[in-house]
Scaffold this motif. Structure first.
Motif, short mmCIF file in Angstrom:
data_model
loop_
_atom_site.label_atom_id
_atom_site.label_comp_id
_atom_site.label_asym_id
_atom_site.label_seq_id
_atom_site.Cartn_x
_atom_site.Cartn_y
_atom_site.Cartn_z
N MET A 1 0.86 -1.18 0.00
CA MET A 1 0.00 0.00 0.00
C MET A 1 0.90 1.23 0.00
SD MET A 1 -3.31 1.06 0.32
CE MET A 1 -4.20 -0.28 0.99
N LYS A 2 0.68 2.10 -0.96
CA LYS A 2 1.42 3.36 -1.07
C LYS A 2 0.48 4.50 -0.74
CE LYS A 2 5.05 1.47 -3.08
NZ LYS A 2 6.34 1.38 -2.54
N GLU A 3 1.01 5.54 -0.13
CA GLU A 3 0.22 6.73 0.18
C GLU A 3 0.77 7.90 -0.63
OE1 GLU A 3 -0.28 7.47 4.32
OE2 GLU A 3 -1.04 5.46 4.71
N ARG A 16 -4.62 6.40 -1.02
CA ARG A 16 -3.98 5.14 -0.69
C ARG A 16 -4.13 4.23 -1.91
NH1 ARG A 16 -6.56 7.29 2.96
NH2 ARG A 16 -8.52 6.18 2.71
N ASP A 18 -3.39 0.57 -3.48
CA ASP A 18 -3.04 -0.83 -3.24
C ASP A 18 -2.34 -1.34 -4.49
OD1 ASP A 18 -2.83 -3.47 -2.63
OD2 ASP A 18 -4.96 -3.79 -2.20
N ASP A 19 -1.02 -1.31 -4.46
CA ASP A 19 -0.25 -1.69 -5.64
C ASP A 19 -0.10 -3.20 -5.80
OD1 ASP A 19 1.34 -1.65 -3.36
OD2 ASP A 19 3.16 -1.08 -4.44
N GLU A 20 -0.64 -3.97 -4.89
CA GLU A 20 -0.58 -5.43 -5.00
C GLU A 20 -1.85 -6.02 -5.60
OE1 GLU A 20 0.41 -6.92 -1.15
OE2 GLU A 20 2.26 -5.75 -1.05
N TYR A 23 -3.79 -1.86 -8.43
CA TYR A 23 -3.72 -0.41 -8.27
C TYR A 23 -5.08 0.18 -7.89
CZ TYR A 23 0.87 -1.06 -10.25
OH TYR A 23 2.15 -1.49 -10.47
#
Length: 110
Positions: A1-3, A16, A18-20, A23
């Motif tokens: 998770m990237k912010e 936020r 969710d790159d897993e 996206y």
């Protein structure tokens, strides 16, 4: 998770991503924020703004920008190409200074 903080509009939504799982973007107030979040992780782009040398005018530097975003990883090379530009006044607003900058399809314009 990237912010991330969305820069598409003045709201500055805290995204936020969710790159897993494909996206998936949350925290956005509008659809443009969702698009920005996904694109920022997959293929970030920026509009380049800088100045180039100009002779024969009131000022020695001329503000220029790309007319569309270019890949973020090409910004350094684009700056090097812009640094090599030498113009002679007069130059009109919107005039193409470098066409198809680094093969991106974006023009560097005054």
């Amino acid at each position: 998770m990237k912010e991330l903080v969305c820069i598409v509009c003045p709201r500055g939504c805290r995204l936020r991503v969710d790159d897993e799982n494909g996206y998936r973007v949350t925290g956005n107030s509008c659809p443009r924020g969702a698009e920005y979040g996904a694109n920022e992780l997959q293929h970030p782009t920026r509009v380049l703004t800088t100045t180039v040398c100009i002779a024969g005018g009131i000022h020695r530097r001329l503000p220029v920008r790309t007319n569309r975003p270019i890949p973020k990883e090409l910004l350094g090379a684009a700056m090097e190409q812009a640094a090599a530009v030498r113009l002679q006044a007069p130059v009109a607003a919107g005039q193409v200074i470098v066409a198809n900058l680094l093969g991106t399809g974006a023009d560097l314009i005054a």
